[in-house]
Enzyme design. Sequence first.
Site, PDB file in Angstrom:
ATOM      1  N   CYS A 181       2.909  46.723   1.973  1.00  0.00           N
ATOM      2  CA  CYS A 181       1.496  46.908   2.371  1.00  0.00           C
ATOM      3  C   CYS A 181       0.888  48.146   1.719  1.00  0.00           C
ATOM      4  O   CYS A 181      -0.307  48.210   1.479  1.00  0.00           O
ATOM      5  CB  CYS A 181       1.366  47.091   3.873  1.00  0.00           C
TER       6      CYS A 181
HETATM    7  N1  LIG Z   1      -0.146  43.827   4.164  1.00  0.00           N
HETATM    8  C1  LIG Z   1      -0.090  44.354   5.391  1.00  0.00           C
HETATM    9  O1  LIG Z   1       0.528  43.791   6.275  1.00  0.00           O
HETATM   10  N2  LIG Z   1      -0.824  45.455   5.627  1.00  0.00           N
HETATM   11  C2  LIG Z   1      -0.790  46.181   6.830  1.00  0.00           C
HETATM   12  C3  LIG Z   1      -2.145  46.441   7.356  1.00  0.00           C
HETATM   13  C4  LIG Z   1      -2.129  47.190   8.653  1.00  0.00           C
HETATM   14  C5  LIG Z   1      -3.509  47.532   9.158  1.00  0.00           C
HETATM   15  N3  LIG Z   1      -3.409  48.325  10.333  1.00  0.00           N
HETATM   16  C6  LIG Z   1      -4.305  46.280   9.440  1.00  0.00           C
HETATM   17  O2  LIG Z   1      -4.255  45.806  10.587  1.00  0.00           O
HETATM   18  O3  LIG Z   1      -5.002  45.773   8.567  1.00  0.00           O
END
Ligand SMILES: NC(=O)NCCC[C@H](N)C(=O)O
Length: 409
Positions: free
Chosen positions: A397
């Site tokens: 991520c």
């Molecule tokens: N690719 C991913 O799973 N990204 C994590 C994103 C976490 C962020 N807090 C979200 O909810 O968008």
Amino acid sequence: MQSPIHVTSEIGKLKTVMLHRPGHEIENVYPDILHRMLVDDIPYLPIAQEEHDYFAKTLRDQGVEVLYFAKLAAEALADDQVKDEFLEKMLAESGHATGAVHDALKEYLLSMDTQAMVDKIIAGVRKDEIQTKFVSLAEMAEDADYPFFMDPMPNAYFTRDPQASIGDGITINHMTFKARQRESLFTEYIIKHNPRFANKGVHVWRDRYHDTRVEGGDELVLSDHVFAIGLSQRTSADAITDIARNLFKDSNYDTVVAIHIPHNHAMMHLDTVFTMINYDQFTVHPQIMDGGKIDTYILHPGKDGEIEIQHRTDLQKVLEEVQDKPEIDLIPTGNGDPIVAPREQWNDGSNTLTIAPGEVVTYDRNYVSNDLLRKHGILVHEVRSSELSRGRGGPRCMSCPIVREDLKN
Ligand SMILES: NC(=O)NCCC[C@H](N)C(=O)O
């Protein structure tokens, strides 16, 4: 002309990646807005930054060029006219298209140098930072206690999501929740105006001006002709169809595999439950497979621009077929244990960043999953994760690959 973006797999040796070092936006999160900001806790910034620097160093030590999102954005806004146009769009998307607050914010942001302005927009602008000549009735009567004129972007360090590289192009994403939608406006300007990318033949497979939603955590480049995508809380079927249509029309991609995952916060994107780590090895969270079954749709180009769709439920067989491998090794997060698997998945135990075939970067806290990966022959580089993990995302991520080497076979 060779595109500055080149990603034809999830696993080819990573050459260039885009990260964002968490900044003051994290300190602008407070309990009342946690849910809306899509985080479950507030990372302690100095340690989060140390951990992030260690992550970046781990990548550099393996020969990866690290680019920073905020720096690329500031470089893209070097021209005053471009900066003005960007700022107007950013202010409008922050809820201030015109009026006294718009004017005061614009004056305030333009008083800074461009890098400071970009950092400030990501950090958020509090109401008490600026003086406005007039306030509207709405500002006076509604949300009077709300502290921000511009919300912080505490998820900016998850650079995977606002965009995704596919082949020699990119999707610039219309993200699901308001808390993250402005992030991809920076991407749009980076691709259009940063000298590294501007006018260099980057194909935009889909821009951010759509009602339907897609996020990079759902977008997995399985090979130079197969693309997998999560049908998830964050990515809708219509957006998948749109991307498939554009890829089929203008690229070598002839197969899109849409994988239906549970629509919840812990498993918001496909890469929170499933990642590719070697030619024939994947991590998978056992809870997405109902008795080994999961709704999967294979899309191929049909006649006259139509799309042919096959519904399947055996993910392992689908992967063997589309990857043309006799056998696929699906490695369960937390070794499939009913307590360890969801605990480690919650802290992104499935969210591995592959930096070369069979070589990954993972969070140190997921020691059961990491040991299992090693037992399956994977080289694991662990990075620190006490604070970064509070944002609900892991190494995949936190990274947007820009260039990977092509696979040899
Ligand atoms: N690719 C991913 O799973 N990204 C994590 C994103 C976490 C962020 N807090 C979200 O909810 O968008």
